[in-house]
Design a protein around this motif. Structure first.
Motif, PDB file in Angstrom:
ATOM      1  N   ALA A   1       0.901  -1.339   0.138  1.00 49.41           N
ATOM      2  CA  ALA A   1      -0.121   0.194  -0.055  1.00 49.41           C
ATOM      3  C   ALA A   1       0.862   1.215  -0.015  1.00 49.41           C
ATOM      4  O   ALA A   1       0.582   2.237  -0.862  1.00 49.41           O
ATOM      5  N   TYR A   2       1.946   1.288   0.698  1.00 48.67           N
ATOM      6  CA  TYR A   2       2.781   2.313   0.511  1.00 48.67           C
ATOM      7  C   TYR A   2       3.550   2.642  -0.516  1.00 48.67           C
ATOM      8  O   TYR A   2       3.734   3.884  -1.119  1.00 48.67           O
ATOM      9  N   ALA A   3       3.938   1.297  -1.373  1.00 44.67           N
ATOM     10  CA  ALA A   3       4.486   1.715  -2.460  1.00 44.67           C
ATOM     11  C   ALA A   3       3.464   2.245  -3.609  1.00 44.67           C
ATOM     12  O   ALA A   3       3.914   3.229  -4.287  1.00 44.67           O
ATOM     13  N   ILE A   4       2.283   1.858  -3.509  1.00 45.45           N
ATOM     14  CA  ILE A   4       1.258   2.327  -4.446  1.00 45.45           C
ATOM     15  C   ILE A   4       1.020   3.773  -4.350  1.00 45.45           C
ATOM     16  O   ILE A   4       0.880   4.468  -5.469  1.00 45.45           O
ATOM     17  N   ARG A   5       1.043   4.207  -2.922  1.00 45.28           N
ATOM     18  CA  ARG A   5       0.668   5.493  -2.557  1.00 45.28           C
ATOM     19  C   ARG A   5       1.795   6.407  -3.238  1.00 45.28           C
ATOM     20  O   ARG A   5       1.857   7.439  -3.805  1.00 45.28           O
ATOM     21  N   ARG A   6       3.177   6.075  -3.010  1.00 51.05           N
ATOM     22  CA  ARG A   6       4.335   6.469  -3.447  1.00 51.05           C
ATOM     23  C   ARG A   6       4.441   6.579  -5.046  1.00 51.05           C
ATOM     24  O   ARG A   6       4.694   7.557  -5.702  1.00 51.05           O
ATOM     25  N   ALA A   7       3.827   5.442  -5.979  1.00 51.16           N
ATOM     26  CA  ALA A   7       3.854   5.719  -7.261  1.00 51.16           C
ATOM     27  C   ALA A   7       2.901   6.301  -7.750  1.00 51.16           C
ATOM     28  O   ALA A   7       3.202   7.179  -8.596  1.00 51.16           O
ATOM     29  N   THR A   8       1.754   6.559  -6.985  1.00 51.91           N
ATOM     30  CA  THR A   8       0.665   7.668  -7.501  1.00 51.91           C
ATOM     31  C   THR A   8       1.227   8.952  -7.400  1.00 51.91           C
ATOM     32  O   THR A   8       0.912   9.797  -8.137  1.00 51.91           O
ATOM     33  N   ARG A   9       1.956   9.247  -6.389  1.00 52.37           N
ATOM     34  CA  ARG A   9       2.394  10.947  -6.083  1.00 52.37           C
ATOM     35  C   ARG A   9       3.501  10.822  -7.229  1.00 52.37           C
ATOM     36  O   ARG A   9       3.471  12.149  -7.621  1.00 52.37           O
ATOM     37  N   ALA A  10       4.253  10.078  -7.447  1.00 51.46           N
ATOM     38  CA  ALA A  10       5.210  10.224  -8.387  1.00 51.46           C
ATOM     39  C   ALA A  10       4.611  10.295  -9.832  1.00 51.46           C
ATOM     40  O   ALA A  10       5.304  11.301 -10.592  1.00 51.46           O
ATOM     41  N   ALA A  11       3.584   9.635 -10.310  1.00 53.14           N
ATOM     42  CA  ALA A  11       3.091   9.900 -11.540  1.00 53.14           C
ATOM     43  C   ALA A  11       2.308  11.435 -11.378  1.00 53.14           C
ATOM     44  O   ALA A  11       2.451  12.079 -12.653  1.00 53.14           O
ATOM     45  N   ILE A  12       1.734  11.723 -10.383  1.00 58.26           N
ATOM     46  CA  ILE A  12       1.111  13.128 -10.431  1.00 58.26           C
ATOM     47  C   ILE A  12       2.359  13.871 -10.581  1.00 58.26           C
ATOM     48  O   ILE A  12       2.356  15.307 -11.466  1.00 58.26           O
ATOM     49  N   SER A  13       3.521  14.104  -9.858  1.00 57.80           N
ATOM     50  CA  SER A  13       4.476  14.705 -10.063  1.00 57.80           C
ATOM     51  C   SER A  13       5.246  14.961 -11.472  1.00 57.80           C
ATOM     52  O   SER A  13       5.444  15.869 -11.977  1.00 57.80           O
ATOM     53  N   MET A  14       5.242  13.841 -12.277  1.00 63.05           N
ATOM     54  CA  MET A  14       5.723  13.775 -13.328  1.00 63.05           C
ATOM     55  C   MET A  14       4.770  14.365 -14.338  1.00 63.05           C
ATOM     56  O   MET A  14       5.237  15.287 -15.218  1.00 63.05           O
ATOM     57  N   GLU A  15       3.474  14.530 -14.122  1.00 66.70           N
ATOM     58  CA  GLU A  15       2.600  15.291 -15.052  1.00 66.70           C
ATOM     59  C   GLU A  15       2.975  16.525 -14.984  1.00 66.70           C
ATOM     60  O   GLU A  15       2.766  17.403 -15.739  1.00 66.70           O
ATOM     61  N   LEU A  16       2.950  17.062 -13.465  1.00 68.34           N
ATOM     62  CA  LEU A  16       2.993  18.483 -13.204  1.00 68.34           C
ATOM     63  C   LEU A  16       4.542  19.088 -13.526  1.00 68.34           C
ATOM     64  O   LEU A  16       4.532  20.363 -13.885  1.00 68.34           O
ATOM     65  N   ARG A  17       5.480  18.147 -13.525  1.00 63.97           N
ATOM     66  CA  ARG A  17       6.657  18.797 -14.360  1.00 63.97           C
ATOM     67  C   ARG A  17       6.956  18.841 -15.408  1.00 63.97           C
ATOM     68  O   ARG A  17       7.882  19.454 -16.030  1.00 63.97           O
TER      69      ARG A  17
END
Length: 242
Positions: free
Chosen positions: A188-204
């Protein structure tokens, strides 16, 4: 000292030594490759000889499988006969097994040398700057590099929280049952981190071009001298032992 060499120059050199270890059917060359990697770690990188010896253990165990397979399930073929002619050790099966054993250790030590002397962040930046690695893939690799130690820290925090709730200190090494119980929370922790990373990639806006890569490693004369010396040394050993 080797840590200051450009990661891509070091990668090309290590790949060349790995290719030579795979292609050269001579136990003496494998021994030389192992000794060179160990000497660099001990002399240049100031690693403990005990650490270097322990580093060879997993590769030796892997290579021991090749040795036992060659001895127990012997089949006289051209590969075994060729290695027996070049490195006679009593029998074709033994010669082939020893060469395969030493090859596994040599390849492992060369790979470990690169991993222990290369900063992951600098390596990824060098790939993006010099070899046109896509920014989206580079950011994903950055996230994966940071996720591995974070997973270990999260697992330790979960264990401490459970120990406080039970009122007794946690075991130094988690048992099989405890390790299995950590899988779901860590997933669950890894999924949350992956979701945040995906959002960050879009914003960058990682798909936008051109991009600037800050603090990426630059090639220098030391890198050229290191690569030249490594290739000359490799060529000399190949000519001498082949």
């Amino acid at each position: 000292m080797l840590s200051r060499v450009h990661p891509l120059a070091k990668l090309v050199v290590c790949m060349a030594w790995l290719a030579a270890s795979i292609l050269v059917f001579d136990a003496r060359f494998q021994v030389v490759a192992i000794l060179v990697a160990a000497a660099i770690l001990i002399v240049l990188e100031r690693r403990s000889p005990v650490f270097v010896m322990l580093l060879t253990v997993p590769f030796a165990l892997f290579g021991f499988g090749f040795l036992t397979t060659s001895l127990l399930f012997r089949e006289d073929g051209g590969f075994a006969q060729r290695m027996a002619e070049e490195a006679p050790l009593g029998s074709e099966a033994l010669s082939a097994g020893v060469v395969l054993f030493l090859r596994a250790v040599a390849c492992g030590m060369i790979s470990a040398l690169f991993a222990l002397t290369t900063d992951p962040g600098a390596f990824i930046k060098a790939l993006m700057a010099s070899w046109r690695l896509p920014p989206s893939l580079g950011f994903a690799l950055f996230s994966a590099v940071n996720l591995v130690p974070d997973l270990a820290g999260e697992a330790q925090r979960i264990r401490l929280a459970r120990a406080m709730r039970r009122g007794r200190p946690p075991r130094r090494i988690p048992g099989p049952v405890e390790a299995a119980s950590l899988l779901i929370p860590l997933l669950a922790y890894a999924i949350r981190r992956a979701t945040r990373a995906a959002i960050s990639m879009e914003l960058r806006g990682l798909g936008a071009r051109p991009r600037t890569i800050a603090n990426s490693p630059l090639f220098s004369r030391m890198d050229a001298a290191f690569a030249a010396a490594a290739f000359v040394l490799l060529w000399g050993f190949v000519i001498l032992l082949a």
